[in-house]
Design a protein around this motif. Structure first.
Motif, short mmCIF file in Angstrom:
data_model
loop_
_atom_site.label_atom_id
_atom_site.label_comp_id
_atom_site.label_asym_id
_atom_site.label_seq_id
_atom_site.Cartn_x
_atom_site.Cartn_y
_atom_site.Cartn_z
N LEU A 66 -9.21 -2.03 3.07
CA LEU A 66 -8.20 -2.04 2.01
C LEU A 66 -7.00 -1.18 2.39
O LEU A 66 -5.84 -1.56 2.15
CB LEU A 66 -8.82 -1.52 0.70
CG LEU A 66 -9.91 -2.41 0.06
CD1 LEU A 66 -10.49 -1.73 -1.16
CD2 LEU A 66 -9.37 -3.79 -0.29
N LEU A 67 -7.26 -0.05 3.04
CA LEU A 67 -6.15 0.79 3.52
C LEU A 67 -5.36 0.07 4.61
O LEU A 67 -4.13 0.18 4.66
CB LEU A 67 -6.70 2.12 4.05
CG LEU A 67 -7.15 3.11 2.98
CD1 LEU A 67 -7.95 4.25 3.61
CD2 LEU A 67 -5.93 3.67 2.24
N ALA A 68 -6.06 -0.69 5.46
CA ALA A 68 -5.37 -1.44 6.51
C ALA A 68 -4.45 -2.50 5.90
O ALA A 68 -3.33 -2.74 6.40
CB ALA A 68 -6.39 -2.10 7.45
N LEU A 69 -4.90 -3.15 4.82
CA LEU A 69 -4.05 -4.13 4.13
C LEU A 69 -2.81 -3.46 3.55
O LEU A 69 -1.69 -3.99 3.64
CB LEU A 69 -4.83 -4.84 3.03
CG LEU A 69 -5.88 -5.85 3.49
CD1 LEU A 69 -6.77 -6.28 2.33
CD2 LEU A 69 -5.22 -7.09 4.12
N LEU A 70 -2.99 -2.28 2.96
CA LEU A 70 -1.86 -1.54 2.41
C LEU A 70 -0.89 -1.13 3.51
O LEU A 70 0.33 -1.16 3.32
CB LEU A 70 -2.35 -0.31 1.64
CG LEU A 70 -3.06 -0.59 0.31
CD1 LEU A 70 -3.69 0.69 -0.24
CD2 LEU A 70 -2.11 -1.19 -0.71
N PHE A 100 -13.88 -11.44 12.77
CA PHE A 100 -12.61 -11.05 12.15
C PHE A 100 -12.84 -9.91 11.17
O PHE A 100 -13.78 -9.92 10.39
CB PHE A 100 -11.98 -12.22 11.38
CG PHE A 100 -11.52 -13.35 12.24
CD1 PHE A 100 -10.34 -13.25 12.97
CD2 PHE A 100 -12.24 -14.52 12.30
CE1 PHE A 100 -9.90 -14.30 13.75
CE2 PHE A 100 -11.81 -15.58 13.08
CZ PHE A 100 -10.64 -15.47 13.81
N ARG A 101 -11.92 -8.95 11.20
CA ARG A 101 -11.90 -7.94 10.15
C ARG A 101 -11.25 -8.54 8.91
O ARG A 101 -10.34 -9.37 9.02
CB ARG A 101 -11.10 -6.72 10.61
CG ARG A 101 -11.73 -5.95 11.74
CD ARG A 101 -10.80 -4.83 12.19
NE ARG A 101 -10.42 -3.95 11.08
CZ ARG A 101 -9.45 -3.03 11.17
NH1 ARG A 101 -8.77 -2.89 12.31
NH2 ARG A 101 -9.16 -2.27 10.13
N PRO A 102 -11.67 -8.15 7.69
CA PRO A 102 -11.03 -8.66 6.49
C PRO A 102 -9.52 -8.48 6.49
O PRO A 102 -8.78 -9.34 6.02
CB PRO A 102 -11.70 -7.84 5.37
CG PRO A 102 -13.06 -7.56 5.91
CD PRO A 102 -12.87 -7.33 7.38
N SER A 103 -9.03 -7.36 7.02
CA SER A 103 -7.59 -7.14 7.06
C SER A 103 -6.89 -8.11 7.99
O SER A 103 -5.70 -8.44 7.81
CB SER A 103 -7.27 -5.69 7.47
OG SER A 103 -7.85 -5.38 8.72
N GLU A 104 -7.60 -8.61 9.00
CA GLU A 104 -7.02 -9.62 9.90
C GLU A 104 -6.96 -10.98 9.21
O GLU A 104 -6.03 -11.75 9.43
CB GLU A 104 -7.86 -9.75 11.18
CG GLU A 104 -7.80 -8.54 12.08
CD GLU A 104 -8.73 -8.66 13.26
OE1 GLU A 104 -8.50 -7.98 14.26
OE2 GLU A 104 -9.71 -9.42 13.19
N VAL A 105 -7.94 -11.25 8.36
CA VAL A 105 -7.97 -12.53 7.64
C VAL A 105 -6.94 -12.52 6.52
O VAL A 105 -6.01 -13.33 6.49
CB VAL A 105 -9.38 -12.79 7.05
CG1 VAL A 105 -9.38 -14.06 6.21
CG2 VAL A 105 -10.42 -12.91 8.18
#
Length: 332
Positions: A66-70, A100-105
């Motif tokens: 979640l931090l990576a998405l932010l 895949f990491r969720p932030s990559e998807v």
């Protein structure tokens, strides 16, 4: 024997807003707490997770994603947090999502359309998007709600915006009309319009009504029945064939041999929803057997895990899959 308890601490970077991470009135935090049994304590910019070892690790990874998405500049929502939870839990459940990491998807933004970002929401959709980028012809086969048309149109519009192609061509067989087109009222385009409507809807959402009208008037975007493709060579175009399960093998061959220089094609269909009459064979059912192994052609299979409509749609798809497998066992 009770599982060993583990405590994990996560320090949120000072530049990152805790409200952006946890939601207004901790709405995202409450979603996370409902999905896991571990205790989550937030003090300042420190998050402490206490629970079974494997789950504490999952939760730590969840907050990292979640931090990576932010960090990518994306704004979290109930939907994106829920999808990240599902992707993280999919790894623990043995799902094929390790690649895949969720932030990559979720962070792979294809297009920003009318203020809304369009991105894959599942690993299967991510693989489909990557295939469209890297292959000349991509086949996406899967049930309703898996984003086949939506992602294909978003990828095509982005290719047009980036000047990778000079026009978009969207087509589908008007199979429900059959020989009855001549008996329907109105002009030819008025007769075929209902069968093209799903493609218009996706284009409208990506471009807006006024832009779409201008693009169609200039011939930059064309939406037409599959029969209109015969005899043409389509150069420098992004071509999408939708509802491909309703093509005959001859029609499928005709479509694929329209592809010209500098063009890409995407073929979407659900091989469990064939509407062809009189026992005609679907061109989609045999295509992988015919074309497998040819460089530049990719096949993507989407399933219940990739349904991103209402949760009940995913459950319906999975129920039909189970029923089909049970019937297959009975028939054998």
């Amino acid at each position: 024997m009770a599982a060993a308890t583990t405590q994990v601490k996560i320090l949120v970077p000072g530049h990152q807003s805790m409200v952006a991470l946890l939601g207004q009135q901790d709405a995202f935090l409450k979603l996370i707490e409902a999905a896991f049994s571990s205790d989550i304590l937030v003090r300042g910019n420190e998050i402490t997770i206490t629970g079974p070892g494997h789950e504490a690790e999952q939760l730590a990874r969840l907050f990292e994603e979640l931090l990576a998405l932010l960090e990518k500049g994306l704004q979290l929502s109930d939907s994106s947090v829920g999808q990240t939870i599902e992707l993280i839990k999919g790894v623990a459940d043995g799902g094929d999502v390790e690649s895949f990491r969720p932030s990559e998807v979720l962070g792979d933004t294809l297009l920003t359309a009318r203020g809304t970002s369009v991105a894959p929401k599942t690993v299967g959709q991510k693989r489909f998007v990557d295939a469209m980028r890297g292959s000349t012809v991509t086949f996406a086969i899967g049930p309703a709600g898996t984003g086949k048309t939506y992602l294909a149109v978003a990828t095509a519009v982005r290719a047009l915006q980036d000047r990778q192609v000079s026009r978009l061509i969207l087509t589908r067989p008007a199979v429900e009309a059959g020989e009855r087109l001549g008996f329907l009222p109105g002009t030819l385009y008025e007769k075929i319009d209902p069968y093209m409507r799903p493609l218009y809807d996706a284009l409208f959402e990506m471009t807006g009504g006024e832009s779409l009208a201008r693009l169609m008037e200039r011939g930059t975007v064309e939406v037409a029945p599959l029969a209109f493709m015969r005899g043409r060579t389509l150069n420098d175009a992004f071509i999408i064939l939708d509802e491909a399960q309703n093509t005959t093998p001859e029609q499928m061959k005709m479509f694929l041999t329209r592809i010209g220089f500098g063009s890409k094609a995407v073929v979407n269909g659900d091989d469990t929803q064939v509407d062809l009459a009189n026992g005609q064979r679907s061109g989609l059912l045999v295509i992988e057997e015919i074309l497998s192994g040819i460089q530049g052609i990719s096949f993507c299979r989407l399933g219940g895990r990739d349904v991103v409509r209402h949760k009940i749609v995913q459950q319906i798809v999975e129920a039909y899959d189970r029923y089909g497998q049970q019937r297959l066992g009975v028939d054998e």
